[in-house]
Design a protein around this motif. Structure first.
Motif, PDB file in Angstrom:
ATOM      1  N   LYS A 321       3.591   9.316   3.431  1.00  0.00           N
ATOM      2  CA  LYS A 321       2.691   9.570   2.300  1.00  0.00           C
ATOM      3  C   LYS A 321       2.694   8.395   1.308  1.00  0.00           C
ATOM      4  CE  LYS A 321       3.154  14.596   2.598  1.00  0.00           C
ATOM      5  NZ  LYS A 321       3.470  15.848   1.882  1.00  0.00           N
ATOM      6  N   ILE A 322       2.527   7.187   1.844  1.00  0.00           N
ATOM      7  CA  ILE A 322       2.512   5.964   1.040  1.00  0.00           C
ATOM      8  C   ILE A 322       1.171   5.277   1.241  1.00  0.00           C
ATOM      9  CG2 ILE A 322       3.629   3.736   0.642  1.00  0.00           C
ATOM     10  CD1 ILE A 322       6.180   4.901   1.776  1.00  0.00           C
ATOM     11  N   THR A 323       0.635   4.699   0.169  1.00  0.00           N
ATOM     12  CA  THR A 323      -0.630   3.977   0.271  1.00  0.00           C
ATOM     13  C   THR A 323      -0.478   2.763   1.182  1.00  0.00           C
ATOM     14  OG1 THR A 323      -0.047   2.734  -1.720  1.00  0.00           O
ATOM     15  CG2 THR A 323      -1.438   4.691  -2.005  1.00  0.00           C
ATOM     16  N   SER A 324      -1.552   2.434   1.883  1.00  0.00           N
ATOM     17  CA  SER A 324      -1.499   1.385   2.896  1.00  0.00           C
ATOM     18  C   SER A 324      -2.117   0.089   2.382  1.00  0.00           C
ATOM     19  CB  SER A 324      -2.215   1.847   4.173  1.00  0.00           C
ATOM     20  OG  SER A 324      -3.541   2.272   3.861  1.00  0.00           O
ATOM     21  N   ASN A 325      -1.614  -0.416   1.254  1.00  0.00           N
ATOM     22  CA  ASN A 325      -2.059  -1.743   0.831  1.00  0.00           C
ATOM     23  C   ASN A 325      -1.232  -2.798   1.564  1.00  0.00           C
ATOM     24  OD1 ASN A 325       0.446  -1.759  -0.487  1.00  0.00           O
ATOM     25  ND2 ASN A 325      -0.440  -1.103  -2.428  1.00  0.00           N
ATOM     26  N   GLU A 326      -1.616  -4.045   1.378  1.00  0.00           N
ATOM     27  CA  GLU A 326      -0.968  -5.123   2.136  1.00  0.00           C
ATOM     28  C   GLU A 326       0.524  -5.213   1.824  1.00  0.00           C
ATOM     29  OE1 GLU A 326      -1.028  -9.972   2.203  1.00  0.00           O
ATOM     30  OE2 GLU A 326      -2.971  -8.950   2.041  1.00  0.00           O
ATOM     31  N   ALA A 327       0.896  -5.016   0.558  1.00  0.00           N
ATOM     32  CA  ALA A 327       2.307  -5.123   0.175  1.00  0.00           C
ATOM     33  C   ALA A 327       3.155  -4.053   0.866  1.00  0.00           C
ATOM     34  CB  ALA A 327       2.451  -5.016  -1.338  1.00  0.00           C
ATOM     35  N   ASN A 328       2.660  -2.796   0.887  1.00  0.00           N
ATOM     36  CA  ASN A 328       3.418  -1.726   1.524  1.00  0.00           C
ATOM     37  C   ASN A 328       3.486  -1.904   3.040  1.00  0.00           C
ATOM     38  OD1 ASN A 328       4.028  -0.434  -0.881  1.00  0.00           O
ATOM     39  ND2 ASN A 328       2.240   0.921  -0.798  1.00  0.00           N
TER      40      ASN A 328
END
Length: 480
Positions: A321-328
């Motif tokens: 349940k974590i956002t999928s931006n480039e950093a993550n």
């Protein structure tokens, strides 16, 4: 334990088995279905009498492996640990460190199965065996005899991977072959001498009975000496073949048609058979220029390795349940279970978007840098529900706070956090140590509360993270 020649003691039969696989020394055999490797290894262990829980960890440079193999291994319960190429014996050292830490957390009775042939493991395995660990080994064709002698039960790697029982003759193969060659030469010489004697006897008999028909009739009713001799030789040879062990020792007399040692398969035990590699049935289609009933060749989709890593990271982020931006995505690959610290997530994402396997979404809300927030999802999928990790009003249960205080009060816990390289990495450490029931998104939210609200953890203002400092006065107020 019984030396590997029968069923193991009950304590070891039902104990944990930790499997350590050096994929550079023992590669996936050609033609083997990687989806069945984990299941076949479980079958082979069951054949040997080990029915306890199994964990499988594979180590090595995963870049040369195809995305099909990587996905099959990781999706069937095998933990892959990428070890970059270029560093001598890096995989062996990584396996040794993790194996010894596992042994510290899992006292005997416990089973350790090594898949490798490198002699670098000899000293560690012998010492673990002296500490009452049961050592199992699956090795490649070239293997150190010192390594084999450390194990109670031994497989050839290609036998283990298809689910066969262990082979107990691996340490005497060379001796069997040498003795067998000598026995063959002796048998050939004896056969030549017997043939010459038989020819001479037949010549004398023909001279004696040439003019006597009655004598010829009586002679024909007598048994043939050469036939009787051949029967006795065959009977002796069969009896030697039917007993692989004599008085507890392997029978080293090589039979005439010997083709190498065979794996010993127990006959009086109900064991599951090896899982065969399924062959998909061919689909017959109406002809489209190739004739009716023919099977046209289908182009095999090829997903490049960097893209497969990105897709796996997206699957993990969705589960946590974590956002999928480039950093993550980058942190998930570098610090999570994929464990590829040098992976270039940016170029892999660009490649995945270019191949139309990943879609880039741009939300309307502005980020701190003034640009639209960019997220990545697999093709034909929508953005999943995520935890707002920046929510400072989220409530933390008293039980969770007590677990965090206990962890932060220990020198080991603070040392692990101080070695972390960012919030994502620190969240993984907290989840593994004291917040195992939480998703990683929840842990990131709790970590943000500890930093922004409670001030228990204070990152460095210059670097943004390291070196960390801790405010124990705030912790004491909560405990009081």
């Amino acid at each position: 334990m019984n030396g590997g020649r029968g069923s193991p003691d009950a304590a070891y039969a039902e104990a944990k088995t930790s499997l350590w696989w050096d994929i550079e020394n023992c590669m996936v055999p050609h033609g083997t279905d990687p989806n069945l490797i984990a299941q076949n290894i479980s079958t082979a262990l069951a054949c040997a009498g080990f029915t306890g829980p199994i964990s499988i960890s594979a180590y090595g440079d995963t870049v040369p492996l195809s995305s099909t193999i990587l996905y099959a291994l990781s999706s069937t319960g095998i933990s892959l640990h990428h070890v970059p190429a270029g560093i001598k014996d890096a995989s062996d050292k990584k396996i040794l460190v993790d194996m010894l830490f596992w042994a510290l957390d899992n006292p005997p009775p416990a089973n350790i199965l090594l898949i490798s042939g490198d002699r670098d493991f000899c000293n560690a395995l012998h010492k673990l065996r002296m500490r009452q660990y049961n050592i199992l080994l699956a090795h490649a064709p070239s293997v150190s005899q010192a390594l084999v002698s450390a194990a109670k039960t031994v497989w050839h790697w290609k036998s283990l991977v298809i689910g066969d029982p262990p082979s107990y003759l691996s340490s005497v193969v060379k001796e069997v072959k040498d003795l067998g060659n000598n026995n063959n030469n002796n048998n050939n010489n004896n056969n030549n001498n017997n043939n010459n004697n038989n020819n001479n006897n037949n010549k004398v008999k023909d001279d004696k009975v040439r003019d006597s028909s009655s004598t010829r009739t009586k002679k024909s009713n007598k048994p043939n000496n050469s036939t009787s001799q051949t029967y006795q030789n065959n009977k002796t040879q069969k009896s030697s073949n039917s007993v692989p062990y004599k008085n507890g020792k392997p029978n080293l007399n090589k039979p005439k048609n010997f083709s190498g040692p065979r794996s010993y398969r127990p006959s009086n035990h109900n064991v599951p058979p090896p899982v065969p590699v399924p062959v998909p049935p061919a689909r017959k289609t109406a002809g489209t220029g190739t004739g009716a009933g023919t099977v046209p060749k289908q182009p095999k989709p090829e997903v490049q390795f960097p893209i497969s890593v990105v897709l796996r990271a997206l699957s993990i982020l969705q589960k946590e349940k974590i956002t999928s931006n480039e950093a993550n995505i980058s942190d998930c690959i570098r610090f999570g279970e994929i464990n590829m610290p040098t992976f270039n997530a940016k170029s892999a994402l660009e490649m995945a978007v270019q191949k139309n396997l990943v879609v880039k979404l741009e939300l309307e809300s502005k980020g701190k840098n003034g640009n639209n927030n960019k997220f990545y999802v697999p093709k034909n999928e929508k953005m999943w529900n995520c935890v707002n990790v920046m929510d400072i009003d989220a409530k933390i249960s008293k039980t969770t706070l007590n677990e965090l205080i206990r962890f932060l009060s220990s020198s080991e816990g603070r040392g692990e956090l101080m070695a972390s390289q960012g919030r994502y990495h620190a969240a993984i450490i907290l989840k593994k140590s004291c917040l195992k029931t939480h998703t990683l998104g929840d842990v990131l939210q709790i970590l943000n509360n500890l930093i922004s609200v409670k001030k228990w953890i204070i990152p460095n203002s210059s670097s943004g993270w390291q070196p960390l400092s801790f405010n124990f006065s705030s912790c004491l107020k909560v405990t009081n």
